[in-house]
Write an enzyme that holds these catalytic residues in place. Structure first.
Site, mmCIF file in Angstrom:
data_model
loop_
_atom_site.group_PDB
_atom_site.id
_atom_site.type_symbol
_atom_site.label_atom_id
_atom_site.label_comp_id
_atom_site.label_asym_id
_atom_site.label_seq_id
_atom_site.Cartn_x
_atom_site.Cartn_y
_atom_site.Cartn_z
ATOM 1 N N TYR A 61 -3.718 -4.665 15.513
ATOM 2 C CA TYR A 61 -3.661 -3.982 14.211
ATOM 3 C C TYR A 61 -3.189 -2.552 14.446
ATOM 4 C CZ TYR A 61 -5.022 -7.481 10.854
ATOM 5 O OH TYR A 61 -4.999 -8.570 10.020
ATOM 6 N N HIS A 70 -6.236 -10.841 -3.395
ATOM 7 C CA HIS A 70 -5.403 -9.622 -3.388
ATOM 8 C C HIS A 70 -4.386 -9.651 -4.530
ATOM 9 C CE1 HIS A 70 -6.643 -7.750 0.459
ATOM 10 N NE2 HIS A 70 -6.929 -8.994 0.811
ATOM 11 N N THR A 121 -0.826 -0.326 5.569
ATOM 12 C CA THR A 121 -0.443 1.064 5.302
ATOM 13 C C THR A 121 -1.329 1.772 4.271
ATOM 14 O OG1 THR A 121 1.198 0.328 3.683
ATOM 15 C CG2 THR A 121 1.963 0.615 5.939
ATOM 16 N N ASP A 138 0.637 -7.190 -3.217
ATOM 17 C CA ASP A 138 -0.789 -6.936 -3.011
ATOM 18 C C ASP A 138 -1.240 -6.040 -4.151
ATOM 19 O OD1 ASP A 138 -3.429 -6.468 -1.814
ATOM 20 O OD2 ASP A 138 -2.503 -7.090 0.057
ATOM 21 N N ASP A 190 -5.777 -14.745 2.766
ATOM 22 C CA ASP A 190 -6.931 -14.026 3.325
ATOM 23 C C ASP A 190 -7.783 -13.390 2.237
ATOM 24 O OD1 ASP A 190 -4.701 -12.303 2.831
ATOM 25 O OD2 ASP A 190 -5.828 -10.681 3.783
ATOM 26 N N GLU A 191 -9.049 -13.254 2.561
ATOM 27 C CA GLU A 191 -9.996 -12.413 1.821
ATOM 28 C C GLU A 191 -10.089 -12.690 0.321
ATOM 29 O OE1 GLU A 191 -10.217 -8.477 4.552
ATOM 30 O OE2 GLU A 191 -8.493 -8.524 3.220
ATOM 31 N N ARG A 251 0.849 -1.212 0.000
ATOM 32 C CA ARG A 251 0.000 0.000 0.000
ATOM 33 C C ARG A 251 0.874 1.248 0.000
ATOM 34 N NH1 ARG A 251 -2.687 -4.223 2.250
ATOM 35 N NH2 ARG A 251 -4.675 -4.586 1.185
HETATM 36 C C1 ACM Z 1 -5.953 -9.181 6.893
HETATM 37 O O1 ACM Z 1 -6.006 -8.223 7.668
HETATM 38 N N1 ACM Z 1 -6.719 -9.205 5.802
HETATM 39 C C2 ACM Z 1 -5.080 -10.311 7.143
#
Ligand code: ACM
Ligand code: ZN
Length: 690
Positions: free
Chosen positions: A418, A274, A470, A197, A327-328, A168
């Site tokens: 976080y 991602h 970030t 990413d 993830d995601e 980021r």
């Molecule tokens: C994450 O915060 N998507 C690992």
């Protein structure tokens, strides 16, 4: 008389051992050492002080670096261990610093002894000697004096890390080295770099050079603006281009610098989600042949690509563990993609989660064949955790304990660790991610709470990690402001006994913040913290306290406070909507409750506090209605107030009604504003008089 004296001194010794760290507190050591026993007297490091060490010349190089932080005395080397004016740094074992030390907490421990005989630090590892030097650094006064002390110290967990999102926003190698120094100062030993990413590919990749040519730069540095304007990549020479990548040489330099300091750098290659930057460069790797977030799992070329990149990554990073993300992933296209469907049929996979697990397991096996292992975000547990994979639990500690039944787990829960969340009251900070995590919330997290200590999964909790995403962190100052002091709390949870005394920790944190500032860091200054919300620090008294509450619309299970009594328990919430004092409502009717006062009475005042925090879509209600009833069936409305949408990002404001009414039941109902979102309330107060 003699006996009395003996028992008195035993008693005093007992006190000393029971409260061994009291003096260390004053010295401000973070993380708190395990056992500290002071004695009267002090040693002085001066120009006559010699250094004795059994470390090789090469290993002594970084040790010298840290000694330079302890004293400016020249510390000439001596070959003799005996004598009084000597600092002795002795490695008692010869473990492999790369392969065994990071996995064995005992090898990372040290003892530090300051006495008439000088200073002696013993550790099985070079890493442990460095940690001993960090402690010595804290104990040494500006004039070189150190009080006599004996310290025994071993970390609670072997893995103590920080993640830095380099996609980021990209960070210079100098900045990364500066943070590695701080990791060592906090006795931490893992740096996880999120290198790929959608916001930019950051690794020089010889076999896929188009990635750095076409997807390492974007049209603007402002991430939000970039997202809002089509997420376009560009080449380096495009006017306004923002981004870049690390050359292999730069990455190797970071790895070397870290390794010399006992820090393992764990690279992350994010799959299968991602991946916009990858599919924008190689559209054939998505299901649709067009840019998309997920890689196609039915396409063999995806595996060829991943394995090709991993070979280059393994060549740069010696870390046994490589992070594969996981993830995601939306999996949106997988269910309609012919190739993915064929894969699901061929492999007898029932769901997109199992399809993702197929990919993670296959790539895990590839890593294993190369002597490596994988770490993944906790989504890797959903379709079946790959064999031997470690899980990084981000969606709450419970997810971590579940995974710990059969996998190694690194605890990194969003609500505590976080580092992109606001750390001071969101009303007073400029930018942050959705959450609010003051130092206290980070500190209170115990990676193995009491209930779990005797469960078999406790031994699988490998450690802790703080994550700096970030998206909204675009300068070095801002990054340090977000990381520190919250990383202190991660370090302390990873090293010391479970957190007990926040005030003591805060005092030590203030000391370290001041020293960091002198050393050129830009931590958030805890002195400016607003602290607890005043209202949340003492109980309120009103006539509905402890009365039964019926929920006509349920509260969100994620934001249930302390249960059904939350809104009438006399306790107001803190600034954080995640504080147990608050309840959050998202279901159609939002907050809609009936309080049974258990007898008919005069009602002269009804009030409630509501929170607005626009980031996480928590809004002040558009309307609040209050009605009363004597039988709980027929209600008479006594007040209805409507509220205009207020664009202020964050506030807590009361709704209040005053007047004359009578009844046993009080119904409070809210209406959500046009944009929907949550309604958060901490207490509904009913009073006889205004
Ligand atoms: C994450 O915060 N998507 C690992
Ligand atoms: Zn596909």
């Amino acid at each position: 008389m003699k006996q009395f004296k003996l028992s008195t001194s035993l008693f005093l010794l007992g006190i000393l051992l029971l409260f061994p760290t009291i003096s260390a507190v004053a010295q401000g050591i973070i993380p708190k050492p395990h056992t500290v026993v002071y004695r009267d007297g002090q040693f002085k490091i001066d120009n006559e002080t010699r250094l004795y060490s059994n470390l090789s010349r090469k290993n002594l190089k970084t040790i010298r670096y840290w000694l330079g932080e302890v004293t400016s005395a020249p510390l000439k080397k001596t070959r003799t261990r005996n004598g009084n004016q000597i600092i002795r740094l002795i490695q008692t074992g010869k473990p492999n610093e790369m392969n065994t030390v990071p996995f064995n907490r005992y090898l990372q421990g040290y003892t530090l002894d300051v006495s008439e005989r000088g200073i002696e630090i013993l550790s099985p590892s070079k890493a442990g000697l460095q940690y001993g030097l960090q402690t010595l650094r804290n104990l040494t006064a500006a004039d070189g004096t150190v009080r006599y002390v004996h310290i025994e110290d071993t970390p609670r967990f072997a893995y103590r890390g920080m993640m830095l999102d380099c996609s980021r926003h990209i960070w210079t190698t100098d900045f990364i080295k500066k943070q590695i120094d701080m990791l060592v100062r906090l006795k931490m030993n893992r740096l996880h770099l999120h290198l790929t990413d959608e916001a930019g590919w950051r690794i020089e990749t010889k076999h896929y050079p188009e990635l750095t040519e076409k997807a390492a730069y974007r049209t603007t540095s402002n991430w939000e603006q970039w997202r809002a304007t089509g997420m376009n990549y560009c080449t380096k020479d495009t006017p306004g281009a923002y981004g870049g990548y690390y050359t292999k040489q730069e990455l190797r330099d970071i790895v070397r610098y870290a390794a010399e300091r006992g820090v393992t750098v764990i690279p992350e290659l994010e799959i299968p989600g991602h991946n916009n930057e990858v599919t924008s460069t190689y559209p054939q790797l998505s299901c649709t042949g067009e840019r998309a977030s997920d890689l196609c799992i039915g396409n063999e070329k995806s595996f060829e690509f991943i394995e090709g990149v991993l070979k280059e990554i393994m060549d740069i990073f010696p870390s046994e563990y490589i992070h594969l993300g996981g993830d995601e992933a939306s999996g949106k296209n997988w269910l309609t993609c012919e190739r993915c469907q064929k894969r699901m049929n061929d492999e007898h996979l029932q769901s997109k989660e199992q399809l993702q697990a197929y990919m993670m397991k296959r790539v895990n096996a590839f890593l294993n064949r190369h002597g490596r292992k994988m770490i993944g975000w906790d989504e890797i547990t959903t379709g079946g955790t790959p064999d031997g994979a470690a899980v990084m639990a981000w969606r709450g500690a419970d997810m971590g304990f579940k995974a710990a039944k059969d996998s190694k787990v690194i605890m990194s829960p969003t609500e505590c660790y976080y580092l992109d969340y606001f750390q001071c009251n969101p009303a007073t900070d400029e930018r942050g991610q959705l959450g609010y995590t003051p130092l206290k919330s980070a500190y209170k997290f115990d990676p193995i709470p009491i209930d779990y200590q005797n469960k078999p999964e406790a031994k699988n909790i490998w450690g802790v990690q703080g994550n700096l995403w970030t998206e909204r962190v675009d300068t070095e100052e801002r990054a340090e402001y977000m990381i520190y002091p919250r990383l202190f709390a991660v370090a302390e949870a990873g090293w010391s006994s479970p957190a007990q005394d926040y005030n003591d920790f805060k005092t030590r944190a203030l000391g370290l913040i001041a020293r960091m500032k002198r050393d050129g860091y830009a931590p958030y200054d805890l002195q400016n913290e607003l602290g607890d919300r005043n209202e949340s620090t003492s109980a309120v008294v009103h006539d509905a306290i402890g009365k039964p509450v019926t929920y006509l619309s349920p509260c969100s299970p994620r934001y249930a406070g302390t249960g059904n009594g939350t809104l009438v328990d006399g306790k107001m919430g803190d600034w954080s909507f995640k504080d147990n004092g608050w309840q959050g409502f998202i279901q159609a009717g939002r907050l809609s409750i009936v309080i049974d006062l258990q007898k008919e009475m005069d009602i002269n005042n009804v009030s409630a506090d509501f929170l607005q925090f626009r980031g996480p879509e928590i809004f002040f209600p558009a309307e609040v209605t209050v009605a009363v009833s004597t039988d709980g069936q027929n209600f008479e409305e006594i007040d209805k107030q409507t509220f205009k949408d207020d664009s202020t990002r964050y506030f807590v404001r009361p709704y209040t009604w005053q007047g004359k009414a009578k009844g046993r039941y009080v119904k409070v109902t809210t209406r959500a504003p046009k944009q929907g979102g949550f309604i958060f309330c901490d207490e509904v107060m009913v009073n006889r008089r205004g």
